[in-house]
Design a protein around this motif. Structure first.
Motif, PDB file in Angstrom:
ATOM      1  N   SER A  93       0.826  -1.207   0.000  1.00  0.00           N
ATOM      2  CA  SER A  93       0.000   0.000   0.000  1.00  0.00           C
ATOM      3  C   SER A  93       0.863   1.261   0.000  1.00  0.00           C
ATOM      4  N   CYS A  96       2.945   1.644  -3.402  1.00  0.00           N
ATOM      5  CA  CYS A  96       2.122   1.989  -4.552  1.00  0.00           C
ATOM      6  C   CYS A  96       1.671   3.444  -4.534  1.00  0.00           C
ATOM      7  N   LYS A 100       3.808   2.895  -9.490  1.00  0.00           N
ATOM      8  CA  LYS A 100       2.607   2.186  -9.959  1.00  0.00           C
ATOM      9  C   LYS A 100       2.544   0.757  -9.446  1.00  0.00           C
ATOM     10  N   GLY A 101       3.591   0.311  -8.722  1.00  0.00           N
ATOM     11  CA  GLY A 101       3.568  -1.032  -8.143  1.00  0.00           C
ATOM     12  C   GLY A 101       3.794  -2.120  -9.172  1.00  0.00           C
ATOM     13  N   ASP A 103       1.654  -5.771 -11.143  1.00  0.00           N
ATOM     14  CA  ASP A 103       0.402  -6.517 -11.322  1.00  0.00           C
ATOM     15  C   ASP A 103       0.254  -7.639 -10.308  1.00  0.00           C
ATOM     16  N   THR A 106      -0.906  -6.240  -7.094  1.00  0.00           N
ATOM     17  CA  THR A 106      -2.326  -5.877  -7.187  1.00  0.00           C
ATOM     18  C   THR A 106      -3.208  -7.106  -7.002  1.00  0.00           C
ATOM     19  N   LYS A 107      -2.824  -8.230  -7.622  1.00  0.00           N
ATOM     20  CA  LYS A 107      -3.586  -9.472  -7.458  1.00  0.00           C
ATOM     21  C   LYS A 107      -3.594  -9.911  -5.998  1.00  0.00           C
ATOM     22  N   ASN A 110      -5.923  -7.826  -3.953  1.00  0.00           N
ATOM     23  CA  ASN A 110      -7.322  -8.115  -4.275  1.00  0.00           C
ATOM     24  C   ASN A 110      -7.768  -9.489  -3.791  1.00  0.00           C
TER      25      ASN A 110
END
Length: 342
Positions: A93, A96, A100-101, A103, A106-107, A110
């Motif tokens: 967190s 980012c 942009k961190g 993928d 992000t997974k 989520n």
């Protein structure tokens, strides 16, 4: 010869560091250009707000700052305890918010299932990002890139905005930290652009004094439209009155003692003030065993007295040996004057 940043900054040796960065172009970082009449004062607010926003993201506290016409000073503290306590979600967190961190991250955030290769990749990213969140080098990179881009857009030009990588000084003990913070906070007084601490714009001492006068006032950015919703401004590191740098809760002095000392010192370094030194010395000087003359000299010359390290002379030499960057250090006479006790 310059030294690698990993040699100059080591949180295990000391969490406190003095940072200096200077503008490369004739155009001012801040202030007013007398040739064109254009004012760059608003850029001071850019720097202060961005420093505080990054402090809220990184595990780095701001102890002191001063934004001058063509350079700025910071005294930063690496919060190693906070860094160790970060969870994986907090690491992602926070990181980012400045990049942009990835993928895979992000997974993970989520709640999606990761295959083995993705888990291995995520582990590597987490270790890397975790380390960077307590890195002064990455803190400064995020700060300087943002300011340079905004200044270049405003000036309608391209190219380097800063003269080079930032300079740093490791502050190894209480005397070094106190002298450095005093040197930073008194920059406008010493430069003759302010007569009082309250009039020393864009300095940490002005902010701390204003907070005393308005304790219920929330900290707000100078230009709220320039900050995203994810950026909040972190307050300055608090004075906790502890006796040693090893404490991780804040600056190891009482603010009332610091305020007494900086007021006394500010009067002493003004050449136009006669009979300025009161017969009673500030309490902190007696507690740390520092002579008045050595202290005044340090308040005027701290940046030039030392190179990349400041502290007791034997600790400075040990730091150099430990990090394999030679044994010679600049500032032996100054160190011995500021640390009279064996």
């Amino acid at each position: 010869m310059t030294s690698a940043r990993r040699i100059l900054i080591d949180a295990e040796s000391t969490p406190f560091y003095h940072i200096i960065n200077r503008c490369v172009r004739r155009a001012f970082l801040c202030g007013e250009d007398k040739l064109t009449g254009k004012s760059y004062e608003h850029r001071r607010g850019w720097i202060v707000d961005k420093v505080k926003a990054l402090s809220a993201i990184f595990c780095i506290d701001v102890c002191a700052y001063a934004v001058m016409n063509n350079h700025y000073h910071l005294v930063l503290k690496i919060d190693t305890d906070k860094a160790k306590s970060l969870s994986n979600h907090e690491v992602i967190s926070r990181w980012c918010k400045v990049t942009k961190g990835h993928d895979v991250a992000t997974k993970y955030m989520n709640g999606e299932t990761l295959i083995e290769g993705e888990r291995l990749l995520l582990d590597g990213l987490l270790a890397e990002w975790h380390e960077r969140l307590s890195s002064i080098s990455w803190f400064m990179r995020c700060l300087n890139e943002e300011i340079a881009r905004r200044a270049n857009r405003e000036d309608g030009c391209k190219g380097a905005f800063w003269e080079g990588r930032f300079k740093s000084q490791a502050l190894l003990d209480e005397q070094a930290l106190l002298a450095c913070m005093m040197y930073v906070d008194l920059n406008p007084i010493r430069a003759g652009i302010a007569n009082t601490l309250q009039a020393s714009d864009y300095t940490s001492i002005q902010e701390r004094i204003n907070e005393l006068n308005t304790p219920d006032k929330d900290t707000k950015p100078n230009d709220e439209s320039e900050l995203t919703s994810s950026e909040r401004l972190k307050p300055l590191a608090q004075f906790d009155g502890a006796a040693h740098l090893a404490t991780q809760s804040g600056v190891p002095f009482h603010f009332c003692d610091y305020l007494q000392l900086i007021n006394w010192t500010g009067r002493a370094i003004r050449p136009d003030k006669k009979g300025f030194i009161d017969s009673s010395r500030p309490k902190l000087l007696d507690e740390l065993g520092i002579s008045s003359d050595a202290w005044i000299t340090s308040a005027k010359e701290f940046r030039r007295q030392y190179s990349g390290i400041s502290g007791r002379w034997d600790a400075m030499c040990a730091f150099k040996r430990q990090h394999h960057c030679g044994q010679w250090s600049k500032g032996k006479a100054s160190s011995n004057a500021l640390h009279p006790w064996p």
